[in-house]
Write an enzyme that holds these catalytic residues in place. Structure first.
Site, PDB file in Angstrom:
ATOM      1  N   HIS A 101      59.746  37.610  44.627  1.00 31.05           N
ATOM      2  CA  HIS A 101      59.687  38.084  46.013  1.00 31.05           C
ATOM      3  C   HIS A 101      59.675  36.929  47.008  1.00 31.05           C
ATOM      4  O   HIS A 101      58.661  36.245  47.168  1.00 31.05           O
ATOM      5  CB  HIS A 101      58.427  38.966  46.171  1.00 31.05           C
TER       6      HIS A 101
ATOM      7  N   ASN B 155      51.545  41.095  51.450  1.00 29.65           N
ATOM      8  CA  ASN B 155      51.668  42.348  52.198  1.00 29.65           C
ATOM      9  C   ASN B 155      50.459  43.263  52.042  1.00 29.65           C
ATOM     10  O   ASN B 155      50.297  44.220  52.791  1.00 29.65           O
ATOM     11  CB  ASN B 155      52.950  43.095  51.801  1.00 29.65           C
TER      12      ASN B 155
HETATM   13  N1  NAD Z   1      63.817  41.763  55.250  1.00 28.83           N
HETATM   14  C1  NAD Z   1      62.662  41.276  54.830  1.00 28.83           C
HETATM   15  O1  NAD Z   1      61.831  40.792  55.622  1.00 28.83           O
HETATM   16  C2  NAD Z   1      62.345  41.281  53.368  1.00 28.83           C
HETATM   17  C3  NAD Z   1      61.432  40.350  52.872  1.00 28.83           C
HETATM   18  C4  NAD Z   1      61.183  40.306  51.495  1.00 28.83           C
HETATM   19  C5  NAD Z   1      61.799  41.226  50.653  1.00 28.83           C
HETATM   20  N2  NAD Z   1      62.673  42.131  51.173  1.00 28.83           N
HETATM   21  C6  NAD Z   1      63.327  43.050  50.221  1.00 28.83           C
HETATM   22  O2  NAD Z   1      64.638  42.553  49.947  1.00 28.83           O
HETATM   23  C7  NAD Z   1      65.537  43.635  49.721  1.00 28.83           C
HETATM   24  C8  NAD Z   1      66.703  43.518  50.685  1.00 28.83           C
HETATM   25  O3  NAD Z   1      66.227  43.529  52.008  1.00 28.83           O
HETATM   26  P1  NAD Z   1      67.108  42.981  53.227  1.00 28.83           P
HETATM   27  O4  NAD Z   1      66.205  42.887  54.391  1.00 28.83           O
HETATM   28  O5  NAD Z   1      67.894  41.804  52.791  1.00 28.83           O
HETATM   29  O6  NAD Z   1      68.094  44.215  53.431  1.00 28.83           O
HETATM   30  P2  NAD Z   1      69.504  44.238  54.191  1.00 28.83           P
HETATM   31  O7  NAD Z   1      69.694  45.623  54.631  1.00 28.83           O
HETATM   32  O8  NAD Z   1      69.599  43.127  55.170  1.00 28.83           O
HETATM   33  O9  NAD Z   1      70.571  43.915  53.022  1.00 28.83           O
HETATM   34  C9  NAD Z   1      70.795  44.755  51.930  1.00 28.83           C
HETATM   35  C10 NAD Z   1      72.221  44.503  51.456  1.00 28.83           C
HETATM   36  O10 NAD Z   1      72.410  45.217  50.242  1.00 28.83           O
HETATM   37  C11 NAD Z   1      73.715  45.755  50.245  1.00 28.83           C
HETATM   38  N3  NAD Z   1      73.761  46.891  49.311  1.00 28.83           N
HETATM   39  C12 NAD Z   1      73.246  48.128  49.468  1.00 28.83           C
HETATM   40  N4  NAD Z   1      73.469  48.866  48.362  1.00 28.83           N
HETATM   41  C13 NAD Z   1      74.142  48.069  47.491  1.00 28.83           C
HETATM   42  C14 NAD Z   1      74.649  48.248  46.185  1.00 28.83           C
HETATM   43  N5  NAD Z   1      74.515  49.419  45.549  1.00 28.83           N
HETATM   44  N6  NAD Z   1      75.292  47.219  45.585  1.00 28.83           N
HETATM   45  C15 NAD Z   1      75.423  46.030  46.222  1.00 28.83           C
HETATM   46  N7  NAD Z   1      74.969  45.801  47.467  1.00 28.83           N
HETATM   47  C16 NAD Z   1      74.325  46.815  48.086  1.00 28.83           C
HETATM   48  C17 NAD Z   1      73.973  46.134  51.686  1.00 28.83           C
HETATM   49  O11 NAD Z   1      75.359  46.233  51.955  1.00 28.83           O
HETATM   50  C18 NAD Z   1      73.297  44.988  52.423  1.00 28.83           C
HETATM   51  O12 NAD Z   1      74.206  43.941  52.720  1.00 28.83           O
HETATM   52  C19 NAD Z   1      64.712  44.905  49.855  1.00 28.83           C
HETATM   53  O13 NAD Z   1      64.281  45.301  48.577  1.00 28.83           O
HETATM   54  C20 NAD Z   1      63.531  44.474  50.705  1.00 28.83           C
HETATM   55  O14 NAD Z   1      62.370  45.229  50.443  1.00 28.83           O
HETATM   56  C21 NAD Z   1      62.975  42.183  52.500  1.00 28.83           C
END
Ligand code: NAD
Length: 384
Positions: free
Chosen positions: A137, A187
């Protein structure tokens, strides 16, 4: 090594850049067609900025770029030693992705999810080999935040845990190991920073600006809780709180607030929507805090002791080690000091007395003191 990354959104893009900077060959996949263009533009911008600031040379920037290959199909992951998934926070989507990935990669490939709130054990539950599955993470933005929480699931092999930690350490990150429980370390422990600040506001003790001022002035936090919620986005911050609350079977300690729910409903999401707790429009009046020293200190102590109580409880329940809990909060959310170290400085008896005073006043389970603090006071112990 060869690293596969699924999802080129905010997190996947950052993780790809981190892995490529550490010299790995990165294969990046996203199902959204325009993701590639978005990624290329973002990477170019980041790398030019780093070159401008003389953080990296032009040659290094070119090498990082060369290390990342956008792939149009996950078949390219065949020889990867590690695959990290960072797609939308949906367990069914994540499970179906790993179902495909498992049929592509070799026996020894480590499979990891960057999930913030889902259970690692639950995602691994439908894998053929859950023993090679782990949570890795990163924090947002992954390129800048040093912390990475490593979360073994119930079935994860010890070797997979050790190897994952070694790999992420070698990428220049600070790793901490967390038990697979809601919110992992950061978190979970950070909840009162937002929740208690909102509660103080709801009770009418102080406004947003005064609470932010108190936490910065007396606590040395870089941002106050309301500034930070506006920065993170109230929608995202509210969802994390709601998820942690539900996952803990509605433990009142983590109860979300109507104040923040209404902010989300009103689309006052924070900086990104131009308005949250504060107005970010050009020329908007910046509210003045009430700089009353006694009020400020009372606000700071109440929030800090609630945070310390949460950190103590996490230690008591073996969510992570003492050092990892303190590192997680300083490296993952920029707290000025580790909470357990801070507790020693404040005095454990003071922390316990404050919690008990709040509990006696409110008679709410939200204010129950951790048994860790009570035992320590009884035994005259400090955390360090
Ligand atoms: N944003 C944050 O602050 C944060 C911090 C730590 C962890 N996370 C975790 O990281 C993960 C991603 O979050 P994010 O903020 O980068 O989201 P985001 O929405 O910015 O990006 C997600 C990406 O995944 C792609 N996607 C969706 N379904 C897909 C599939 N089936 N195959 C391939 N690509 C696919 C989308 O097109 C998108 O580009 C989540 O699990 C979230 O909980 C987020």
């Amino acid at each position: 090594m060869k690293v596969g990354i699924i999802g080129a959104g905010a997190m996947g893009s950052g993780i790809a850049e981190v892995a490529a900077t550490a010299g790995n060959e990165v294969l990046l996949y996203d199902s959204y067609i325009a993701a590639r263009d978005r990624f290329d533009k973002g990477l170019d911008k980041n790398l030019s900025r780093l070159v401008e600031k003389e953080k990296i040379t032009k040659e290094k920037a070119a090498e990082i770029k060369k290390n990342i290959h956008f792939v149009s199909h996950m078949d390219g992951f065949k020889d990867c030693e590690l695959v990290i998934e960072a797609v939308v926070e949906d367990i069914e989507i994540k499970r179906s992705i790993f179902d495909q990935v498992e049929s592509i990669v070799g026996e020894n490939c480590i499979l990891a999810s960057n999930t913030s709130s889902l259970s690692i054990t639950a995602i691994a539950g439908t894998c053929v080999k859950p023993e090679r599955f782990i949570g890795i993470h990163f924090f947002n933005p992954a390129t800048l935040m040093p912390l990475v929480e490593i979360i073994p699931g119930v079935a994860t092999d010890k070797k997979i845990l050790d190897d994952s930690k070694k790999i992420i350490d070698s990428w220049g990150k600070v790793t901490v190991i967390a038990k697979d429980t809601p919110g992992f370390i950061v978190n979970r422990i950070a909840r009162p920073f937002y929740g208690e600040a909102i509660r103080i506001y709801e009770e009418g003790f102080a406004d947003f600006a005064t609470i932010d001022w108190a936490m910065k002035t007396y606590g040395g936090f870089k941002m106050g809780p309301f500034e930070l919620m506006d920065f993170i986005g109230n929608d995202i911050n509210y969802t994390v709180t709601e998820t942690v609350y539900k996952e803990f079977w509605n433990d009142p300690k983590y109860k979300p607030s109507f104040t923040q729910k209404r902010m989300v409903e009103a689309k006052r999401l924070g900086r990104k929507s131009g308005r949250g707790y504060y107005d970010y429009a050009e020329g908007a009046v910046i509210p003045e805090p009430n700089k009353d020293e006694e009020l400020g200190k009372n606000i700071f102590w109440r929030v800090l002791v609630m945070l310390i109580n949460e950190a103590a409880e996490a230690l008591y329940l073996n969510i992570a080690s003492r050092e990892d809990i303190d590192n997680a909060m300083t490296k993952g959310v920029n707290y000025p000091k580790g909470l357990l170290k801070w507790a020693d400085e404040m005095g454990i008896p003071y922390c316990l007395e404050t919690m008990d005073r709040l509990y006696n006043e409110y008679h709410e389970d939200r204010y129950r003191a951790s048994v860790q603090l009570r035992k320590m006071v009884r035994d005259g112990k400090n955390f360090y």
